[in-house]
Design an enzyme around this catalytic site. Structure first.
Site, PDB file in Angstrom:
ATOM      1  N   LYS A 194       0.944  -1.224  -0.057  1.00 49.31           N
ATOM      2  CA  LYS A 194       0.105  -0.210  -0.110  1.00 49.31           C
ATOM      3  C   LYS A 194       0.982   1.187   0.002  1.00 49.31           C
ATOM      4  CE  LYS A 194      -1.954   3.159   1.940  1.00 49.31           C
ATOM      5  NZ  LYS A 194      -1.662   4.277   1.595  1.00 49.31           N
ATOM      6  N   GLU A 269       9.987   1.828  10.437  1.00 46.73           N
ATOM      7  CA  GLU A 269      11.001   3.085  10.157  1.00 46.73           C
ATOM      8  C   GLU A 269      10.517   4.251  10.036  1.00 46.73           C
ATOM      9  OE1 GLU A 269      13.282   1.896   6.704  1.00 46.73           O
ATOM     10  OE2 GLU A 269      13.812   0.152   7.422  1.00 46.73           O
ATOM     11  N   CYS A 303      14.386  10.908   5.672  1.00 42.96           N
ATOM     12  CA  CYS A 303      14.250  10.391   7.273  1.00 42.96           C
ATOM     13  C   CYS A 303      15.627  10.505   7.881  1.00 42.96           C
ATOM     14  CB  CYS A 303      13.921   9.210   7.539  1.00 42.96           C
ATOM     15  SG  CYS A 303      14.849   7.784   6.617  1.00 42.96           S
ATOM     16  N   GLU A 400      10.305  17.255  13.662  1.00 41.35           N
ATOM     17  CA  GLU A 400      10.609  16.776  12.484  1.00 41.35           C
ATOM     18  C   GLU A 400       9.764  17.639  11.411  1.00 41.35           C
ATOM     19  OE1 GLU A 400       9.215  13.162  10.404  1.00 41.35           O
ATOM     20  OE2 GLU A 400      11.444  12.618  10.019  1.00 41.35           O
TER      21      GLU A 400
HETATM   22  P1  NAD Z   1       2.859   8.880   6.917  1.00 46.22           P
HETATM   23  O1  NAD Z   1       2.640   7.923   8.211  1.00 46.22           O
HETATM   24  O2  NAD Z   1       1.759   9.906   7.026  1.00 46.22           O
HETATM   25  O3  NAD Z   1       2.169   7.634   5.755  1.00 46.22           O
HETATM   26  C1  NAD Z   1       2.964   6.785   5.515  1.00 46.22           C
HETATM   27  C2  NAD Z   1       2.077   5.589   4.851  1.00 46.22           C
HETATM   28  O4  NAD Z   1       1.304   4.872   5.897  1.00 46.22           O
HETATM   29  C3  NAD Z   1       1.164   5.989   3.921  1.00 46.22           C
HETATM   30  O5  NAD Z   1       1.048   5.021   2.969  1.00 46.22           O
HETATM   31  C4  NAD Z   1      -0.206   6.176   4.604  1.00 46.22           C
HETATM   32  O6  NAD Z   1      -1.207   5.910   3.702  1.00 46.22           O
HETATM   33  C5  NAD Z   1      -0.150   4.968   5.627  1.00 46.22           C
HETATM   34  N1  NAD Z   1      -1.000   5.356   6.518  1.00 46.22           N
HETATM   35  C6  NAD Z   1      -1.336   6.441   7.334  1.00 46.22           C
HETATM   36  N2  NAD Z   1      -2.072   6.046   8.060  1.00 46.22           N
HETATM   37  C7  NAD Z   1      -2.334   4.724   8.585  1.00 46.22           C
HETATM   38  C8  NAD Z   1      -2.991   3.893   9.284  1.00 46.22           C
HETATM   39  N3  NAD Z   1      -3.837   4.238  10.327  1.00 46.22           N
HETATM   40  N4  NAD Z   1      -2.750   2.511   8.902  1.00 46.22           N
HETATM   41  C9  NAD Z   1      -2.014   2.192   8.091  1.00 46.22           C
HETATM   42  N5  NAD Z   1      -1.249   2.927   7.212  1.00 46.22           N
HETATM   43  C10 NAD Z   1      -1.555   4.184   7.250  1.00 46.22           C
HETATM   44  O7  NAD Z   1       4.079   9.316   6.446  1.00 46.22           O
HETATM   45  P2  NAD Z   1       4.435  10.036   5.346  1.00 46.22           P
HETATM   46  O8  NAD Z   1       4.117  11.475   5.630  1.00 46.22           O
HETATM   47  O9  NAD Z   1       4.000   9.438   4.318  1.00 46.22           O
HETATM   48  O10 NAD Z   1       6.152  10.001   5.492  1.00 46.22           O
HETATM   49  C11 NAD Z   1       6.923  10.779   6.009  1.00 46.22           C
HETATM   50  C12 NAD Z   1       7.483   9.945   7.202  1.00 46.22           C
HETATM   51  O11 NAD Z   1       8.011   9.186   6.858  1.00 46.22           O
HETATM   52  C13 NAD Z   1       8.519  11.142   7.894  1.00 46.22           C
HETATM   53  O12 NAD Z   1       8.123  11.088   9.278  1.00 46.22           O
HETATM   54  C14 NAD Z   1       9.893  10.406   7.906  1.00 46.22           C
HETATM   55  O13 NAD Z   1      10.654  10.764   8.604  1.00 46.22           O
HETATM   56  C15 NAD Z   1       9.427   8.950   7.694  1.00 46.22           C
HETATM   57  N6  NAD Z   1      10.376   8.104   7.070  1.00 46.22           N
HETATM   58  C16 NAD Z   1      11.225   7.283   7.792  1.00 46.22           C
HETATM   59  C17 NAD Z   1      12.101   6.349   7.064  1.00 46.22           C
HETATM   60  C18 NAD Z   1      13.255   5.712   8.068  1.00 46.22           C
HETATM   61  O14 NAD Z   1      13.745   4.741   7.582  1.00 46.22           O
HETATM   62  N7  NAD Z   1      13.116   5.853   9.315  1.00 46.22           N
HETATM   63  C19 NAD Z   1      12.457   6.562   5.959  1.00 46.22           C
HETATM   64  C20 NAD Z   1      11.369   7.212   5.187  1.00 46.22           C
HETATM   65  C21 NAD Z   1      10.650   8.024   5.628  1.00 46.22           C
END
Ligand code: NAD
Length: 519
Positions: A194, A269, A303, A400
């Protein structure tokens, strides 16, 4: 023409891809078929350059997830039995096709996310590398340990856990998806992916490539949609045995709750507020290059970006002056132009969030030494920004921001630097600049982070563990660490026939009391 094409060739390819792919809409890929959502719903994805329409996307819900999970479950029954050499062959095929189509991948990724094309070409190459790396590990994925005793041959094996859910964010979505999907497939798992609703395009291309490369039907399934509906349903589905998630910390908490009833194994992550610590004995020219690169590349939507720079007092003014000078010269603009260094932020909502920190910095009493403004009057462009005079308790040092925005904080001595570096909820990565090797070791041991680079920006070596501590995540990826997540370890103990089993019930017949006999 550079490796990233010219602005003109990239725009030509973009126009062609709009006509040939995006205009047809983006579907789910379930059980080897391209399908619309069962409820027939769609949503639109937009270009970060002007927030204009880019493509219509199938909006998945619990019914679509159920279909995909069932397809993944059925395919798992055969994919788990496929030998490691065959899995290696298919994964190498995928890598070959990614390389062949890297221009298309890079251009589509830039169009959908706003990331500068100069970085997206290498992100596509890294996607291929992820598949190659795990292709070569596939034949040994099942290997375990031999742990004999005088009376037993104990040996362990690893077996794939089952169908897994992969949920990815919008920053460098193609590369991140390959990083999760390649080890899952190498382990013998099947996948329901997803992707993020703000960047659905390149996941579709990845599904197409994997199908063309000969991955059996149902082994990889793709369902688009929103987190609260499709994502939630995936984390709750009983046929999905584990969830590999990359995204925000708060979403990680939701997923943990959602997966509790079905006891999901989770790998998270999450976010970061990573420090780069610059001591006064460091090679300051190199440190400057790395500091500037690690916050302003990939639009700061990364990230592992070093979003807090901690600078030793004596060099603070001069070093921040040099960062500001460099930030002022960064080229912000058309993401398809290879000259561009920073493109537009992914979505107007994220743009508003990043912009809100400019006001926040002023209110908190920090100085906006550079940037702090939008660029142009359409799209999601912001100037690379530097906040100086910040304290670690300010929001701009704790939260962040996930944009091209750097917060500079002065420190006195090593103890002070460590306390500031560790004084956040996150613990993903840390970067140290010093020529004192003893101090580098000492500081690295004390730093609360999953990954530390000394005298370097983030340079990945795929066998090394990748992941965070504190609010930055649970578990590690990379090398064999990924297999620990996607596989179950089973121990098999074979008696050599020499041990004695304690014998019960071999004495005289037991005495039964009247009460026990029911009299
Ligand atoms: P997000 O958490 O808003 O969304 C990520 C994914 O989760 C999307 O596909 C979203 O549709 C899904 N999602 C949202 N709510 C959900 C739920 N209740 N149940 C299941 N899935 C759900 O994150 P984002 O804004 O897309 O990405 C940015 C974030 O990702 C930043 O905080 C960044 O630091 C983090 N990130 C971390 C790493 C790492 O390796 N630690 C790498 C890349 C990004």
């Amino acid at each position: 023409m550079t490796q990233s094409g010219t602005a003109q060739t990239n725009h030509d390819l973009a126009a062609q891809l709009r006509d040939s792919r995006l205009s047809k809409g983006i579907q789910h890929f379930i059980g080897g078929q391209w399908v619309n959502g069962q409820a027939g719903k769609t949503f639109d994805t937009h270009s970060p350059v002007d927030n204009g329409f880019l493509a219509k996307v199938a909006e998945g819900d619990a019914q679509d997830i159920d279909r995909a999970a069932k397809a993944a479950w059925e395919a798992f029954q055969t994919w788990r039995e496929v030998g490691g050499a065959e899995r290696r062959r298919v994964l190498h095929n995928i890598a070959n096709l990614i390389e062949k189509r890297s221009s298309e991948i890079a251009v589509l990724e830039s169009m959908d996310t706003g990331q500068a094309i100069r970085f997206m070409k290498s992100a596509a190459a890294r996607g291929a590398e992820n598949f190659r790396f795990y292709a070569d590990l596939a034949p040994s994925a099942n290997d375990g340990q031999s742990l004999p005793t005088p009376d037993f041959i104990n040996y362990s094996i690893r077996q794939p856990i089952g169908p897994v859910g992969v949920i990815t964010p919008w920053n460098t979505p193609f590369m991140l998806s390959t990083w999760k999907i390649a080890p899952a497939l190498a382990a013998g798992c099947t996948v329901v992916h997803k992707p993020a609703e703000w960047s659905p395009v390149s996941a579709t291309l990845l599904a197409e490539i994997m199908d063309e490369a000969g991955l059996p039907k149902g082994v990889h399934n793709l369902v688009h949609g929103f987190g609260e509906s499709a994502g939630k349903a995936l984390t709750e589905h009983p046929l999905i045995k584990a969830v590999a998630f990359v995204g925000e910390t708060t979403t990680g908490s939701h997923i943990m709750r959602q997966g509790a009833d079905t006891l999901k194994r989770v790998h998270f992550e999450l976010g970061g507020k990573n420090p780069v610590v610059v001591f006064d004995d460091a090679d300051l020219d190199k440190a400057l290059d790395a500091v500037v690169f690690m916050i302003y590349s990939l639009n700061g939507e990364r990230c592992t970006s070093s979003s807090r720079v901690l600078i030793q007092q004596g060099i603070y003014d001069e070093f921040t002056r040099r960062i500001a000078q460099r930030a002022a010269k960064i080229r912000v603009g058309d993401p398809l132009d290879p000259e561009t260094e920073v493109g537009p932020l992914v979505h107007p909502r994220h743009f508003d969030k990043v912009m809100s920190y400019f006001g926040c910095a002023r209110e908190e009493g920090a100085t906006i030494a550079e940037g702090g403004v939008r660029v142009g009057d359409k799209g999601n462009f912001v100037r690379p920004t530097l906040f100086t005079g910040a304290r670690n308790d300010m929001k701009i040092a704790q939260e962040e921001i996930f944009g091209p925005v750097l917060t500079a904080i002065p420190f006195g001595d090593e103890a002070d630097a460590l306390s500031i570096a560790n004084g956040v909820a996150y613990g993903l990565a840390g970067y140290l600049w010093t020529t004192d090797v003893t101090r580098a070791h000492r500081f690295a041991h004390g730093l609360e982070a999953g990954m530390i680079w000394v005298n370097s920006e983030n340079v990945r070596h795929l066998p090394t563990p990748f992941g965070g501590v504190k609010n930055s995540g649970i578990g590690r990826d990379g090398g064999d660490y990924s297999f620990e997540f996607y596989m179950e370890t089973k121990n098999i103990a074979i008696s050599l026939g020499t041990h004695k089993t304690a014998r019960l019930g071999v004495n005289a017949a037991p005495r039964v009391t009247k009460e026990e006999a029911g009299e």
